[in-house]
Design a protein around this motif. Sequence first.
Motif, PDB file in Angstrom:
ATOM      1  N   GLY A 108      -1.421   2.509  -5.441  1.00  0.00           N
ATOM      2  CA  GLY A 108      -0.653   1.291  -5.193  1.00  0.00           C
ATOM      3  C   GLY A 108      -0.399   0.999  -3.731  1.00  0.00           C
ATOM      4  N   SER A 109      -1.073   1.730  -2.837  1.00  0.00           N
ATOM      5  CA  SER A 109      -0.899   1.460  -1.413  1.00  0.00           C
ATOM      6  C   SER A 109      -2.108   1.979  -0.641  1.00  0.00           C
ATOM      7  CB  SER A 109       0.375   2.117  -0.864  1.00  0.00           C
ATOM      8  OG  SER A 109       0.136   3.495  -0.596  1.00  0.00           O
ATOM      9  N   ILE A 110      -2.108   1.694   0.630  1.00  0.00           N
ATOM     10  CA  ILE A 110      -3.170   2.121   1.539  1.00  0.00           C
ATOM     11  C   ILE A 110      -3.354   3.644   1.511  1.00  0.00           C
ATOM     12  CG2 ILE A 110      -1.631   2.399   3.545  1.00  0.00           C
ATOM     13  CD1 ILE A 110      -3.807   0.972   5.231  1.00  0.00           C
ATOM     14  N   LYS A 111      -2.297   4.367   1.065  1.00  0.00           N
ATOM     15  CA  LYS A 111      -2.367   5.831   1.021  1.00  0.00           C
ATOM     16  C   LYS A 111      -3.417   6.327   0.029  1.00  0.00           C
ATOM     17  CE  LYS A 111       1.128   6.543   3.864  1.00  0.00           C
ATOM     18  NZ  LYS A 111       1.730   5.205   3.939  1.00  0.00           N
ATOM     19  N   GLY A 162       7.479   8.238   0.919  1.00  0.00           N
ATOM     20  CA  GLY A 162       7.290   7.686  -0.422  1.00  0.00           C
ATOM     21  C   GLY A 162       5.833   7.514  -0.815  1.00  0.00           C
ATOM     22  N   ASN A 163       5.136   6.609  -0.138  1.00  0.00           N
ATOM     23  CA  ASN A 163       3.797   6.252  -0.605  1.00  0.00           C
ATOM     24  C   ASN A 163       2.764   7.365  -0.458  1.00  0.00           C
ATOM     25  OD1 ASN A 163       4.541   3.751  -1.508  1.00  0.00           O
ATOM     26  ND2 ASN A 163       3.966   2.681   0.368  1.00  0.00           N
ATOM     27  N   LEU A 164       2.854   8.145   0.599  1.00  0.00           N
ATOM     28  CA  LEU A 164       1.899   9.247   0.735  1.00  0.00           C
ATOM     29  C   LEU A 164       2.131  10.245  -0.389  1.00  0.00           C
ATOM     30  CD1 LEU A 164      -0.422  10.467   2.363  1.00  0.00           C
ATOM     31  CD2 LEU A 164       1.259  11.794   3.628  1.00  0.00           C
ATOM     32  N   CYS A 271       2.028  -0.059  10.756  1.00  0.00           N
ATOM     33  CA  CYS A 271       1.912   1.310  11.279  1.00  0.00           C
ATOM     34  C   CYS A 271       3.176   2.123  11.041  1.00  0.00           C
ATOM     35  CB  CYS A 271       1.619   1.237  12.775  1.00  0.00           C
ATOM     36  SG  CYS A 271       1.603   2.840  13.602  1.00  0.00           S
ATOM     37  N   GLY A 272       3.021   3.302  10.434  1.00  0.00           N
ATOM     38  CA  GLY A 272       4.100   4.267  10.334  1.00  0.00           C
ATOM     39  C   GLY A 272       3.835   5.341  11.363  1.00  0.00           C
ATOM     40  N   VAL A 273       3.293   6.474  10.893  1.00  0.00           N
ATOM     41  CA  VAL A 273       2.971   7.563  11.803  1.00  0.00           C
ATOM     42  C   VAL A 273       1.682   7.235  12.589  1.00  0.00           C
ATOM     43  CG1 VAL A 273       1.655   8.905  10.095  1.00  0.00           C
ATOM     44  CG2 VAL A 273       2.920  10.104  11.861  1.00  0.00           C
ATOM     45  N   GLY A 275      -1.532   7.200  11.143  1.00  0.00           N
ATOM     46  CA  GLY A 275      -2.751   7.734  10.532  1.00  0.00           C
ATOM     47  C   GLY A 275      -3.565   6.674   9.811  1.00  0.00           C
ATOM     48  N   ALA A 276      -2.906   5.882   8.969  1.00  0.00           N
ATOM     49  CA  ALA A 276      -3.637   4.873   8.201  1.00  0.00           C
ATOM     50  C   ALA A 276      -4.202   3.788   9.128  1.00  0.00           C
ATOM     51  CB  ALA A 276      -2.742   4.274   7.126  1.00  0.00           C
ATOM     52  N   PRO A 277      -3.351   3.143   9.926  1.00  0.00           N
ATOM     53  CA  PRO A 277      -3.921   2.114  10.799  1.00  0.00           C
ATOM     54  C   PRO A 277      -4.871   2.713  11.835  1.00  0.00           C
ATOM     55  CG  PRO A 277      -1.633   2.535  11.387  1.00  0.00           C
ATOM     56  CD  PRO A 277      -1.889   3.260  10.098  1.00  0.00           C
ATOM     57  N   GLY A 278      -4.575   3.940  12.267  1.00  0.00           N
ATOM     58  CA  GLY A 278      -5.432   4.594  13.261  1.00  0.00           C
ATOM     59  C   GLY A 278      -6.810   4.876  12.696  1.00  0.00           C
ATOM     60  N   PRO A 384       7.892  -4.665   1.380  1.00  0.00           N
ATOM     61  CA  PRO A 384       8.249  -5.113   2.734  1.00  0.00           C
ATOM     62  C   PRO A 384       7.347  -4.538   3.841  1.00  0.00           C
ATOM     63  CG  PRO A 384      10.247  -4.641   1.493  1.00  0.00           C
ATOM     64  CD  PRO A 384       9.102  -4.229   0.622  1.00  0.00           C
ATOM     65  N   SER A 385       7.022  -3.244   3.779  1.00  0.00           N
ATOM     66  CA  SER A 385       6.168  -2.655   4.819  1.00  0.00           C
ATOM     67  C   SER A 385       4.863  -3.428   4.957  1.00  0.00           C
ATOM     68  CB  SER A 385       5.793  -1.213   4.465  1.00  0.00           C
ATOM     69  OG  SER A 385       6.927  -0.404   4.376  1.00  0.00           O
ATOM     70  N   ALA A 386       4.352  -3.858   3.812  1.00  0.00           N
ATOM     71  CA  ALA A 386       3.037  -4.487   3.772  1.00  0.00           C
ATOM     72  C   ALA A 386       3.041  -5.893   4.345  1.00  0.00           C
ATOM     73  CB  ALA A 386       2.526  -4.506   2.339  1.00  0.00           C
ATOM     74  N   THR A 425      -0.548  -3.557   2.808  1.00  0.00           N
ATOM     75  CA  THR A 425      -0.734  -2.123   2.606  1.00  0.00           C
ATOM     76  C   THR A 425      -0.071  -1.495   1.378  1.00  0.00           C
ATOM     77  OG1 THR A 425       1.046  -1.885   4.194  1.00  0.00           O
ATOM     78  CG2 THR A 425      -1.185  -1.562   5.019  1.00  0.00           C
ATOM     79  N   GLY A 426       0.725  -2.249   0.632  1.00  0.00           N
ATOM     80  CA  GLY A 426       1.343  -1.614  -0.530  1.00  0.00           C
ATOM     81  C   GLY A 426       2.079  -2.609  -1.402  1.00  0.00           C
ATOM     82  N   GLY A 427       2.322  -2.241  -2.655  1.00  0.00           N
ATOM     83  CA  GLY A 427       3.136  -3.096  -3.505  1.00  0.00           C
ATOM     84  C   GLY A 427       2.846  -3.060  -4.991  1.00  0.00           C
TER      85      GLY A 427
HETATM   86  C1  LIG Z   1       2.095   4.663   5.011  1.00  0.00           C
HETATM   87  C2  LIG Z   1       2.096   3.215   5.027  1.00  0.00           C
HETATM   88  C3  LIG Z   1       1.692   2.515   6.158  1.00  0.00           C
HETATM   89  C4  LIG Z   1       1.310   3.136   7.463  1.00  0.00           C
HETATM   90  O1  LIG Z   1       0.588   4.338   7.416  1.00  0.00           O
HETATM   91  P1  LIG Z   1       0.830   5.472   8.514  1.00  0.00           P
HETATM   92  O2  LIG Z   1      -0.291   6.408   8.312  1.00  0.00           O
HETATM   93  O3  LIG Z   1       2.154   6.107   8.218  1.00  0.00           O
HETATM   94  O4  LIG Z   1       0.838   4.813   9.837  1.00  0.00           O
HETATM   95  C5  LIG Z   1       1.714   1.126   6.079  1.00  0.00           C
HETATM   96  N1  LIG Z   1       2.094   0.485   4.965  1.00  0.00           N
HETATM   97  C6  LIG Z   1       2.490   1.137   3.859  1.00  0.00           C
HETATM   98  C7  LIG Z   1       2.911   0.355   2.653  1.00  0.00           C
HETATM   99  C8  LIG Z   1       2.503   2.519   3.862  1.00  0.00           C
HETATM  100  O5  LIG Z   1       2.895   3.160   2.763  1.00  0.00           O
END
Ligand SMILES: *Cc1c(COP(=O)(O)O)cnc(C)c1O
Length: 442
Positions: A108-111, A162-164, A271-273, A275-278, A384-386, A425-427
């Motif tokens: 359910g997310s980019i993870k 959460g998502n990871l 972008c969080g940490v 890794g995903a966007p990187g 919201p993150s997405a 990225t998620g939802g």
């Molecule tokens: C984890 C996540 C990100 C960003 O990924 P990072 O690897 O932490 O930068 C962006 N959007 C959503 C919804 C995420 O769960």
Amino acid sequence: MPSNVVTPEFLQALRNAEPVLWLRPGPEDCRVDAPAETGLTTDQIAAAQARFDRFAPLLAELFPELQDSGGVIESPLSRTPKMQAALGLPEAQGTLWIKSDHALPVAGSIKARGGIHEVLEFAESVALREGLIQSGDDYRKLATPTARACFARYQVAVGSTGNLGLSIGVMASALGFRAAVHMSADAKAWKKARLRARGVEVVEHSGDYERAVAAGRAQVQADPHGYFVDDERSVSLFMGYAAAALRLRAQLDAARIRVDAQHPLFVYLPCGVGGAPGGIAYGLRQVLGEHVHCFFAEPVQSPCFLVRMMAGHGQLPGLPAAPSVYDVGLHNRTEADGLAVPRASELAYSAVGGMLSGVYTVADQTLFDDLIRLHDTEGIRIEPSAAAGFSGPRHICLSTAGQAYLAEHGLLAQMPQSTHLVWTTGGLFVPDEEYAHFLNRR
Ligand SMILES: *Cc1c(COP(=O)(O)O)cnc(C)c1O
């Protein structure tokens, strides 16, 4: 003014948690702290892709929702003209598309990209070592009771907002591993409940994301059959994300979207940490080349990659080389739980810090505004993150700093035929009740 100096007004806005657009100064890779050799290679992107392919028949068997795609976990690329109009992005500035990772099945997310790739890589190495499969075998053998009994001796653990945790926990337990997810205080209750329903052990921590990661790492160190997924340092995660570039290239071709000097591609990645966007930015630049302009999007209270980039350019004198958002006086509290990270991944920074075009920040209310806009115009449901990506075209096309970027890179004349790709990225698994709360934030 030398390009490694930011104005006092910019610094004040950053500290006041006002939205900013920061552009990487100078030519490619001009950081003060030149990146350590990352050891990353293009071959690893293809290897990650090949691993997903080897596991596809097994995944189709384990997850009913993957039957139609033959075990391929992928999301659509779509045009969103009504959202473009609602954002006030004129056609003369290009065309808005979204890469719908909010709809990625299973996680359910980019993870789903990085997290699942790492679990598969671990499963593959255990299976080969234990003689469950040989290279070239049909991986559906791993669904047999013998294989599952073997996997059950191993534990996979992760620290997550959460998502990871959702992606690692769901995939690890589906394969038969024991799975533990260490959650930070900001993790949403429904994400914990979803994991527990799948037999994943959820360990709750009162601290932030960094604390949850540290606790998870410590627990696994005590378990000889334990494996810890390290969100901040994992090359396997990174390459799982990077493989998205190969799939996107095929989707761009199918949609007849060109990427070259006359047709720039702007990509906006929450972008969080990092890794995903990187991973995705790294993959896109390797696969599609220099006419891809990648921007990271962060909450105004959690701009960890931004402060890391600034520090790398000597713009935060007096702070540690790898600062946290607390170091600039921010508190890291945001409704964008997937992005609530205080410190950037050094792996991601080393890999893409030198070629990232810039980083911008978004206020929480803007996240909700864009989430609601997307619901009203296109009927698309995200968390919201997405929504952080949607501020990108505004920042680039409609602000003074953005216009300066376009002018400096000779892009102004190309804008009508440019593509703006917002990565949602998620939802997918947000419960109805939770989503109704988001829609009430107008
Ligand atoms: C984890 C996540 C990100 C960003 O990924 P990072 O690897 O932490 O930068 C962006 N959007 C959503 C919804 C995420 O769960």
